[in-house]
Write an enzyme that holds these catalytic residues in place. Structure first.
Site, PDB file in Angstrom:
ATOM      1  N   ASP A 315       1.061  -1.254   0.117  1.00 18.32           N
ATOM      2  CA  ASP A 315      -0.016   0.102   0.070  1.00 18.32           C
ATOM      3  C   ASP A 315       0.976   1.199  -0.069  1.00 18.32           C
ATOM      4  O   ASP A 315       1.447   1.408   1.196  1.00 18.32           O
ATOM      5  CB  ASP A 315      -1.026  -0.056   1.133  1.00 18.32           C
ATOM      6  CG  ASP A 315      -0.391  -0.285   2.652  1.00 18.32           C
ATOM      7  OD1 ASP A 315       0.911  -0.976   2.436  1.00 18.32           O
ATOM      8  OD2 ASP A 315      -0.979  -0.441   3.542  1.00 18.32           O
ATOM      9  N   GLU A 510      12.341   0.883   7.621  1.00 17.27           N
ATOM     10  CA  GLU A 510      11.010  -0.271   7.137  1.00 17.27           C
ATOM     11  C   GLU A 510      11.353  -0.533   5.580  1.00 17.27           C
ATOM     12  O   GLU A 510      11.200  -1.469   5.181  1.00 17.27           O
ATOM     13  CB  GLU A 510       9.668   0.300   7.266  1.00 17.27           C
ATOM     14  CG  GLU A 510       9.603   1.770   6.447  1.00 17.27           C
ATOM     15  CD  GLU A 510       8.191   2.089   6.461  1.00 17.27           C
ATOM     16  OE1 GLU A 510       7.290   1.352   6.570  1.00 17.27           O
ATOM     17  OE2 GLU A 510       7.977   3.080   5.948  1.00 17.27           O
TER      18      GLU A 510
END
Length: 574
Positions: A315, A510
């Site tokens: 996403d 991340e």
């Protein structure tokens, strides 16, 4: 339909704990607070704890709205309302250090480069800072929290992701097992099994606003990893025939599509969420995206497809854009995730089926093992009928709207190599040549998520740890020396990137930028996050697998291989 009409859905129409969903998942409080943009991140509000029962809070807001012009509460009064009825996020957790953490796990001894070994110790230490335990009060007073209670402590991703997440945890658990933290890994798996028993599937994350969507289904592979590390058959005996099969059925019954190919029906899976409302944790983003759409049905379809994109874990990405908009500078309004059969999801489910067959066989249940073997064989045939392209030598997502493959580069195009889900040995080697010619290997710091710069975080120039690991693991299993050398080369690049960033920032991120040594990634709906669970797990696995030969960056990256790959990629782009 107008968004205001959607705000007053009765709470019984949504999953959740009583009317709490009318605060955290839909309703006028969510709508007005998020539209007022009181916080930098929409996730902040929906993670706040209630100070009073939901019906009291709803009634207080109803009365406040009635006193306001057009029922819109002024910002100052909204802020006062929040301070009266809500607490800051984070009160649902208590401080917890994993009791099975200890110095010097054995795998450190296999890392030859001293700087990398010291760094691996620091990554190992990060598990302590990422540990979380849900307070008992969340179980006792669940109506006051958006947090879903789980009985065991967890290791969270980090940053804004304060709670348990599904697919992140596969790499976290593999890292924990390397760190010899089997009790913590066991507890995390138990939480996911608990969630399957409660919901029939694993939600995206540990919040009630995630209850209608899942994420890539890695639970069976988590169990497989745990069994391989512990040989605990009693654990398998309890959950194999019930909970794991229950999750598998969810995906087959709620996320599958039948497509006719050459007169034969083929069943494959997709991401699909039937909730036509903005995501609570990204509410204003979704609301603003829909403003240009005139048809209310288009709004609802867009919001369903954005939720399906969140369910994919990617996403967001140009990968989910509907055909015809891919080559243009387009926005997320082109997202049609539910109309795409993703290569990586189907490769993952193939690997699930093979894992379930293997685990049943270990437990002496040959009949169940045979059923999963047959399911994997059917899926392999469907993948090759719909997703494999012999001319390109790779697998591609299939668009249900255009009945065609999407030939853009994504690392997911090689997911069947990782899953070992292909019928002819030469397919794996063809995929190596496809990768070499794709243009994706020209970057010194990892393989980008695509070659299209859309501004979305699951696109160029970002590189994500799970995709690097799946690519490297898949290549390392191929028999050719060329594939194995490429796997090592990519592992070296990724470790060097992670290590350089750690030297600069004393942090794990991340995602990373494929350009510029040690540069964190960017783009998407929020700032790059620190922590970071899956990054740590991937780094530890690569350091374990290749520790004897990896270096911290003082030596050039496999120059004999990199130069011809770079030349090949450059020629392809000209």
């Amino acid at each position: 339909r107008n968004i205001d009409k959607l705000l007053w859905l009765p709470c019984r129409t949504l999953i959740g704990c009583g009317c709490i969903v009318e605060i955290y998942c839909t309703g006028p409080i969510l709508h007005q607070v998020q539209k007022a943009k009181l916080f930098d991140d929409d996730k902040y509000f929906v993670d706040m704890k209630l100070r009073a029962a939901p019906d009291i809070v709803l009634l207080a807001f109803h009365n406040l709205s009635n006193e306001s012009p057009n029922m819109t509460v002024p910002v100052a009064q909204l802020q006062e309302f929040l301070s009266t009825y809500f607490e800051k996020p984070g009160t649902e957790f208590e401080t917890w250090t994993p009791p099975d953490w200890h110095d010097k796990p054995k795998f450190l001894g296999g890392i030859a480069d001293q700087e990398l070994r010291d760094w691996a110790e620091k990554i190992h230490s990060l598990w302590k800072s990422l540990g979380r335990k849900v307070r008992a009060d969340v179980q006792d007073h669940s109506e006051l929290y958006s947090q879903i209670y789980t009985p065991h402590p967890v290791v969270v991703p980090g940053g804004r992701f304060r709670e348990l997440y599904y697919w992140d945890s596969y790499w976290v658990i593999n890292g924990l097992l390397l760190s010899e933290m089997t009790d913590t890994a066991y507890g995390m798996i138990q939480n996911f099994l608990y969630l399957v028993d409660r919901y029939g599937f694993v939600p995206n994350g540990g919040r009630i606003y995630y209850e209608r969507r899942s994420q890539p289904p890695f639970l069976s592979l988590m169990v497989e990893s745990y069994y391989q590390a512990t040989k605990d058959k009693e654990f398998l005996r309890w959950y194999l025939g019930l909970t794991l099969e229950k999750e598998y059925r969810f995906w087959m019954q709620n996320r599958s599509v039948s497509v006719k190919v050459n007169g034969a029906e083929r069943v494959l899976n997709r991401y699909y969420v039937q909730v036509g409302l903005p995501r609570p944790e990204s509410y204003t983003d979704d609301l603003e995206l829909a403003e240009g759409l005139t048809d209310g049905n288009d709004n609802e379809q867009l919001w369903m497809d954005l939720k399906a994109g969140a369910e994919s874990g990617w996403d967001f990405s140009s990968r989910w854009y509907k055909e015809g908009n891919i080559r243009n500078n387009t926005t997320l309004t082109a997202t049609r995730t539910s109309q795409i059969l993703p290569t990586d999801l189907n490769a993952l489910l193939c690997r699930n089926e093979k894992a379930l067959a293997s685990l049943h066989r270990i437990m002496g249940d040959g009949d169940s093992a045979t059923l999963y073997d047959k399911a994997a064989a059917r899926r392999l045939e469907a993948i090759e009928a719909l997703l494999w392209d012999a001319e390109s030598g790779a697998w591609f997502d299939y668009n249900l709207m255009t009945h065609s493959k999407h030939f853009e580069f994504y690392p997911s195009n090689l997911a069947p190599v990782w899953a070992q889900c292909y019928s002819q040995p030469e397919m794996g080697e063809q995929a190596v040549q496809y990768l070499k010619g794709s243009g994706a290997l020209q970057f010194p710091n990892g393989v980008p998520t695509s070659l299209r710069e859309s501004g979305q975080q699951w696109d160029y120039p970002n590189a994500w740890p799970p995709l690097q690991h799946m690519l490297i693991e898949g290549l390392s299993k191929l028999p050719s020396e060329e594939a194995k050398q490429l796997a090592f080369d990519l592992a070296q690049r990724w470790i060097k990137t992670n290590w350089l960033a750690y030297m600069k920032y004393e942090a794990m991120f991340e995602k990373y930028d494929v350009n510029g040594d040690g540069k964190p990634g960017a783009g998407g709906e929020y700032e790059v996050q620190l922590g970071f669970g899956w990054t740590n797990g991937v780094a530890l696995q690569l350091l374990d697998q290749y520790g004897a030969t990896l270096t911290s960056g003082s030596r050039a990256v496999s120059s004999g291989l990199l130069l011809p790959l770079f030349i090949s990629a450059t020629l392809m782009l000209q």
